[in-house]
Design a protein around this motif. Structure first.
Motif, PDB file in Angstrom:
ATOM      1  N   ASP A 186       2.269   0.483   4.004  1.00 51.00           N
ATOM      2  CA  ASP A 186       2.204  -0.866   4.580  1.00 51.00           C
ATOM      3  C   ASP A 186       2.573  -1.901   3.526  1.00 51.00           C
ATOM      4  OD1 ASP A 186       1.827  -2.782   6.520  1.00 51.00           O
ATOM      5  OD2 ASP A 186      -0.359  -2.887   6.291  1.00 51.00           O
ATOM      6  N   ILE A 187       3.127  -2.999   4.007  1.00 47.34           N
ATOM      7  CA  ILE A 187       3.214  -4.249   3.258  1.00 47.34           C
ATOM      8  C   ILE A 187       2.613  -5.297   4.181  1.00 47.34           C
ATOM      9  CG2 ILE A 187       4.684  -5.961   2.157  1.00 47.34           C
ATOM     10  CD1 ILE A 187       6.782  -3.787   1.739  1.00 47.34           C
ATOM     11  N   ARG A 188       1.598  -6.006   3.721  1.00 49.40           N
ATOM     12  CA  ARG A 188       0.895  -6.905   4.629  1.00 49.40           C
ATOM     13  C   ARG A 188       0.429  -8.177   3.920  1.00 49.40           C
ATOM     14  NH1 ARG A 188      -2.637  -2.586   3.734  1.00 49.40           N
ATOM     15  NH2 ARG A 188      -4.621  -3.154   2.713  1.00 49.40           N
ATOM     16  N   LEU A 189       0.175  -9.181   4.727  1.00 47.97           N
ATOM     17  CA  LEU A 189      -0.397 -10.439   4.269  1.00 47.97           C
ATOM     18  C   LEU A 189      -1.805 -10.525   4.843  1.00 47.97           C
ATOM     19  CD1 LEU A 189       0.426 -13.302   2.902  1.00 47.97           C
ATOM     20  CD2 LEU A 189       0.412 -14.084   5.274  1.00 47.97           C
ATOM     21  N   GLU A 190      -2.766 -10.849   4.000  1.00 53.23           N
ATOM     22  CA  GLU A 190      -4.140 -11.032   4.469  1.00 53.23           C
ATOM     23  C   GLU A 190      -4.565 -12.473   4.200  1.00 53.23           C
ATOM     24  OE1 GLU A 190      -6.774  -8.111   2.854  1.00 53.23           O
ATOM     25  OE2 GLU A 190      -5.841  -6.452   3.958  1.00 53.23           O
ATOM     26  N   MET A 191      -4.985 -13.138   5.267  1.00 49.75           N
ATOM     27  CA  MET A 191      -5.441 -14.522   5.177  1.00 49.75           C
ATOM     28  C   MET A 191      -6.862 -14.597   5.738  1.00 49.75           C
ATOM     29  SD  MET A 191      -3.599 -18.042   6.478  1.00 49.75           S
ATOM     30  CE  MET A 191      -3.420 -17.454   8.165  1.00 49.75           C
ATOM     31  N   GLN A 246       0.836  -1.194   0.000  1.00 50.92           N
ATOM     32  CA  GLN A 246       0.000   0.000   0.000  1.00 50.92           C
ATOM     33  C   GLN A 246       0.873   1.246   0.000  1.00 50.92           C
ATOM     34  OE1 GLN A 246      -3.290  -0.295   2.574  1.00 50.92           O
ATOM     35  NE2 GLN A 246      -4.079   1.753   2.151  1.00 50.92           N
ATOM     36  N   ASP A 247       0.558   2.167  -0.887  1.00 48.17           N
ATOM     37  CA  ASP A 247       1.229   3.467  -0.920  1.00 48.17           C
ATOM     38  C   ASP A 247       0.175   4.550  -1.112  1.00 48.17           C
ATOM     39  OD1 ASP A 247       0.522   3.297  -3.563  1.00 48.17           O
ATOM     40  OD2 ASP A 247       2.565   3.088  -4.325  1.00 48.17           O
ATOM     41  N   SER A 248       0.601   5.724  -1.448  1.00 51.81           N
ATOM     42  CA  SER A 248      -0.339   6.846  -1.543  1.00 51.81           C
ATOM     43  C   SER A 248      -1.366   6.663  -2.654  1.00 51.81           C
ATOM     44  CB  SER A 248       0.438   8.149  -1.770  1.00 51.81           C
ATOM     45  OG  SER A 248       1.209   8.068  -2.960  1.00 51.81           O
ATOM     46  N   SER A 249      -1.063   5.795  -3.616  1.00 50.76           N
ATOM     47  CA  SER A 249      -2.000   5.592  -4.723  1.00 50.76           C
ATOM     48  C   SER A 249      -3.001   4.486  -4.442  1.00 50.76           C
ATOM     49  CB  SER A 249      -1.229   5.281  -6.013  1.00 50.76           C
ATOM     50  OG  SER A 249      -0.543   4.047  -5.899  1.00 50.76           O
ATOM     51  N   PRO A 304       4.413   1.528   7.944  1.00 47.04           N
ATOM     52  CA  PRO A 304       5.025   2.449   6.977  1.00 47.04           C
ATOM     53  C   PRO A 304       6.550   2.344   6.928  1.00 47.04           C
ATOM     54  CG  PRO A 304       4.292   3.624   8.944  1.00 47.04           C
ATOM     55  CD  PRO A 304       3.766   2.231   9.075  1.00 47.04           C
ATOM     56  N   ARG A 305       7.081   2.566   5.747  1.00 49.22           N
ATOM     57  CA  ARG A 305       8.537   2.549   5.559  1.00 49.22           C
ATOM     58  C   ARG A 305       8.865   3.161   4.208  1.00 49.22           C
ATOM     59  NH1 ARG A 305       9.155  -3.460   6.201  1.00 49.22           N
ATOM     60  NH2 ARG A 305      11.298  -2.936   6.795  1.00 49.22           N
ATOM     61  N   THR A 306      10.125   3.467   4.048  1.00 45.99           N
ATOM     62  CA  THR A 306      10.621   3.886   2.741  1.00 45.99           C
ATOM     63  C   THR A 306      11.601   2.843   2.242  1.00 45.99           C
ATOM     64  OG1 THR A 306      12.395   5.180   3.750  1.00 45.99           O
ATOM     65  CG2 THR A 306      10.339   6.335   3.250  1.00 45.99           C
TER      66      THR A 306
END
Length: 998
Positions: free
Chosen positions: A490-495, A425-428, A595-597
């Motif tokens: 974010d970077i995430r896993l959804e189960m 996920q990013d600003s877009s 969040p991260r860069t």
């Protein structure tokens, strides 16, 4: 069993046991020359020819302890009494000057490392006594200052409290004068090499032994061996003045008689690498710090058809910035042939080659698992099916196990409400990981398949390498690379799990219970937590979040000395975590990293391990036919008590040394043969969490740094402090036979040695299986264990015991979650010590103790468990452990009913034929349809209650008009009683009944 380990049954011979059935204690019961707890382990004897007010003696003890001047000395006279008038002169590692009063002529003893032992007996804290001035002041004044004028006592000899505690020739230190002389003779040498045979393993790493200082460096390594023997030897590297970096070794062919050659490839150097516990080749860097000694252990695999005679070759040792040196090899091969490379004698150290073993390192199947089927993106395994999405992650998972867990259902049960997704996920917006086309699944063997997927998720490019094994383990190595500088929210896993599947949950700081509607968790290095299990009895999923630097933490008491490595990707400096949320549509597991860069070209590894449960069906028939005796004892008496499987713990005459079951192999073989003659099985205690100081390989393992032996602060029992280099974790100690151990690393080549050792035991000793006690190895090794035992036994028995590890010392890890990866390959759980059987819920019993949702059954340990609640899950306690551990009455009741032929229908089954009408009083039925039913009732109600059973008599195949419910008297469990089908049955709190419908 960590700090609660089973060591109380040690070394004694039980009354009435015949010599034919019990091994004679030998090496397992060392005879001590004196009370070591009072005087320490070492002494010199000196002779005083005539009584004297004072005599002087200079002891050439050549000690390896760093500060002898800070350790007390105790002098005793010919009558054994302690002499108080003792003065200390010059005390250092080389020698010790003493003056003492000698009122009698005779032999005096000088004890020079007395110690004090505190702490728990199995984890002692040993400190060495400090010097005390006990001499009478008047006596001391009369001596004057010139002690050289005093009569001298004659040094007779060195002695140790027993042979094992004795300092070896390799532990007698060179004196400063000898070292100066040696360096003067080689003043321009940046390093010195000392060839040494296996008979003299290097024991000191901070100085030279007298043996080397007097012999000098260089020369040939000369030794003898048989044809087919594996010959181990050493080259000691000493860096007296400067550190040495990147030590390397090269071998040349050995030239023998009449043109015979042993090729260079038959030689190896263990310190420089080998084959790791996963079967992968690796290299290791060897550096030698200034002043340190580094033994390089090497092995020569002599061909079985080698011509007898003398073989000559050389080893070239090199390093950065120093001239290479050649060490000649002169190996005399005898006429005789070695049996099994010489492995039958552990002291020959031929077994070092086991460190690089790949035995059972393959993708073959293990019973009861079936070959993986591949139909496009749908992968079939025993009782389960995994359908992959285009992203390589599970799009759906199905289970065909029935609720009873004894068979397969007609209709599959879906686990997922929607496909598993990885989202960036990013600003877009949110970008789901996508790939083009279905993943191409490749078969590695019947037990494993793999696939790779490449694709994109917003500004990140991704590569997925994944595999599925026949036991239900899914492994994902996910690498996400920024194609340009990116700011991510974010970077995430959804189960998303189905609500009906997400019934129970354990892990993430929660013990087994109903899955919470909402829950959040964040990373914390103090806790051994990186995942959870969520599921129902017959369908569930375990998951763990990791990265490329994952290293298995130490378990039990030692977690904080090698804790979980926080995954850089998932943890993200404390910003990551996991949430659980239930809504009307699904139960969503969301693993987020926050969040991260990322810089262009930067790669993060979002690795994932998943396991689909259950792994297999339970087998109540086998479970109830196996009655366990937990003690070394008379086999006829054990059989008469109704037991048919004997678990042999360590600290027993045939298995005296913890996790090193090779030194009394003949006695063990005789005992097992006698058991087999009686139709009984014998399992032994053997794991690799720690290794006994009795292992002949221990000095060599020290030379590997911390590949095998974990780093630590040292201490512990006296033997460890006196014979090891100090950088270790002191582990279990058995005072009765002076067995001490050190903690092994969680992942190492010692696992390879262990697998070969089990194979040797199965072939040569006949063990029927293992009783594992809080093991330190992973699923890869456990799978190999199963394979080597199955190769020699059609139905090996592997039990796993654990102490409850949900506590701060162990990192609040659920024992079930810690060991779930091993469950496919074991037969029974003993969960276990420090488990609470009284104040925990039925859900906790089901998910944390019983093993049933994962395809296992279990037994109880702590305070002998709760027998009424245990029967709801088919569990009882063990015979022979303590007076209270007496399941014989229940065994007789089972056998009278022939419970092994019954269909076990647990209280958790929706259409169970016997119900109590209460949530706090539960019933499990053992149904022999049309013949009878055994009904187990157990209460969690806080007070005495009456229950009326609701019974589906048709399902039982019984006519209620002819039935009565009979309680057979079982001492300590229930009185004799009879109830009519509609009667109110009184149930005491925490207790219950075992009623037979007849």
């Amino acid at each position: 069993m960590n700090n609660r380990r089973c060591a109380w049954m040690v070394m004694g011979v039980l009354l009435g046991v015949t010599p034919a059935m019990m091994a004679t204690p030998s090496a397992s019961m060392p005879a001590l020359r004196w009370d070591a707890s009072k005087f320490g382990n070492h002494r010199y004897l000196v002779q005083v020819d005539a009584p004297a007010a004072a005599v002087r003696v200079d002891i050439p003890w050549r000690r390896r302890d760093a500060h002898p001047d800070q350790v007390a000395v105790v002098v005793t006279g010919p009558d054994g009494e302690v002499i108080s008038n003792v003065l200390r002169g010059a005390i250092d590692q080389a020698h010790g000057e003493l003056v003492f009063q000698a009122a009698k002529a005779g032999t005096y003893a000088i004890y020079y490392q007395p110690y004090l032992s505190n702490g728990r007996s199995n984890y002692p804290t040993v400190t060495y006594a400090a010097p005390k001035d006990s001499a009478d002041a008047g006596w001391a004044r009369k001596l004057g200052k010139d002690w050289q004028k005093l009569p001298s006592a004659k040094v007779l000899r060195y002695e140790a409290v027993d042979d094992f505690d004795a300092y070896t020739d390799m532990e007698r230190t060179a004196t400063p004068a000898e070292l100066q002389s040696l360096l003067a003779a080689h003043k321009d040498a940046p390093w010195l090499l000392f060839p040494e045979t296996r008979a003299y393993p290097v024991r000191m790493f901070d100085t030279l032994p007298e043996r080397w200082a007097q012999r000098g460096p260089g020369g040939a390594l000369s030794d003898t061996a048989l044809r087919g023997e594996y010959l181990s030897f050493q080259v000691g590297v000493w860096a007296p003045n400067n550190a040495i970096s990147h030590v390397q070794v090269a071998f040349a062919d050995l030239q023998g008689p009449a043109g015979a050659v042993i090729p260079a490839k038959a030689l190896t150097c263990f310190n420089l690498g080998g084959t790791d516990f996963t079967g992968q080749a690796f290299t290791a860097q060897v550096d030698v710090a200034k002043g340190r000694v580094q033994p390089l252990w090497m092995g020569l695999d002599i061909p079985a058809d080698a011509k007898p005679g003398v073989y000559r070759g050389e080893v070239t040792v090199s390093a950065e910035g120093v001239p290479a040196q050649k060490v000649p090899l002169v190996i005399t091969v005898g006429d005789g042939a070695a049996v099994a490379h010489g492995d039958d004698d552990p002291f020959k150290l031929t077994r070092l080659r086991w460190l690089n073993s790949t035995l059972a390192q393959d993708d073959a199947l293990v019973n009861p698992f079936t070959a993986i089927t591949v139909k496009g993106s749908t992968l079939g395994i025993l009782g389960r099916e995994v359908k992959l999405g285009n992203n390589g992650l599970p799009a759906q998972i199905e289970s065909r196990f029935d609720e009873k867990m004894t068979g397969l259902a007609a209709q599959p049960r879906a686990l997922l409400a929607a496909p598993v997704q990885l989202i960036v996920q990013d600003s877009s917006g949110a970008h789901a990981w996508e790939a083009k086309g279905a993943p191409g699944v490749q078969k590695d063997g019947p037990g494993k398949v793999h696939w790779t997927v490449g694709g994109n998720a917003g500004p990140l490019r991704g590569e997925v390498e994944a595999s599925l094994e026949a036991d239900g383990t899914l492994t994902y190595a996910i690498a996400l690379t920024a194609t340009k500088a990116a700011t991510l929210s974010d970077i995430r896993l959804e189960m998303p799990l189905r609500n009906d599947v997400a019934k129970f949950q354990l892990g993430l700081g929660r013990t087994g219970a109903a899955a919470p509607a909402d829950f959040s968790w964040t990373w914390n290095v103090q806790n051994n937590q990186d995942g959870a299990w969520i599921g129902a009895v017959n369908a569930g999923v375990e998951f763990h979040l990791r990265d490329e630097h994952y290293l298995r933490p130490l378990n039990t008491n030692f977690y904080h000395q090698q804790p979980l490595r926080m995954p850089v990707s998932w943890d993200n400096g404390g910003k990551g975590g996991i949430t659980l949320h239930r809504d009307d549509a699904r139960y969503l597991v969301k693993a987020f990293s926050g969040p991260r860069t990322m810089q262009a070209g930067e790669t993060l590894h979002y690795d994932l391990v998943m396991r689909v449960t259950p792994f297999k069906t339970i087998n109540p028939a086998q479970h109830f036919s196996e009655h366990f005796f937990h003690k070394y004892g008379d086999l006829d008496a054990i059989k008469a008590d109704g037991a048919n499987v004997v678990n042999i713990h360590h600290a027993t005459p045939i298995n005296p040394w913890i996790n090193y079951p090779f030194l009394e192999s003949k006695a063990m073989r005789d005992y097992i043969d006698a058991a087999h003659q009686r139709g009984m099985k014998v399992k032994i205690y053997d794991t690799v969490r720690e290794v006994s100081d009795r292992a002949p390989e221990l000095p060599m393992l020290e030379s590997l740094g911390h590949e095998v032996i974990s780093a630590g602060k040292g201490g512990g029992f006296s033997w460890l402090q006196e014979h090891l280099d100090g950088d270790y974790i002191a582990a279990w100690h058995v005072p009765e036979n002076r067995d001490a151990a050190v903690i092994n690393a969680g992942q190492s080549r010692w696992h390879n040695y262990y697998i070969e050792g089990l194979d040797w035991l199965a072939r040569n000793v006949g063990i029927d299986g293992l009783y594992l006690d809080d093991v330190a190895y992973d699923r890869t090794t456990m799978k190999r264990v199963r394979k080597v035992l199955q190769a020699h036994r059609p139905n090996p028995l592997i039990d796993l015991h654990s102490a409850n590890q949900y506590n701060p010392r162990d990192g609040y890890i659920n024992s079930t979650l810690l060991y779930m990866e091993l469950f496919p390959y074991i037969d029974r759980l003993w969960f276990g010590e420090e488990f609470d059987y009284e104040k925990t819920s039925p859900d906790y019993w089901l998910t944390e103790i019983s093993g049933i949702p994962y395809g296992l059954m279990g037994e109880m340990l702590q305070h002998d468990g709760n027998p009424w609640r245990g029967m709801l899950f088919g569990m009882t306690n063990r015979l022979g452990w303590s007076p209270g551990s007496d399941p014989r009455g229940l065994w007789k009741l089972w056998d009278a009913f022939d419970i092994a032929k019954a269909d076990m229908i647990g209280w958790w089954v929706r259409d169970t034929p016997v119900k109590t009408g209460r949530d706090d009083v539960l019933a499990t039925s053992y149904v022999r349809k049309g013949q009878g039913t055994l009904i187990a009732i157990a209460s969690w109600a806080p007070e005495k209650v009456d229950v009326k059973l609701s019974i589906d008599w048709k399902a039982l195949g019984l006519d209620p008009r002819k039935m009565k419910l009979v309680s057979a008297e079982v001492q300590g469990f229930q009185p004799a009683a009879t109830f009519a089908p509609g009667d109110a049955i009184p149930v005491e709190p925490g207790k219950g009944w075992l009623l037979r419908a007849e």
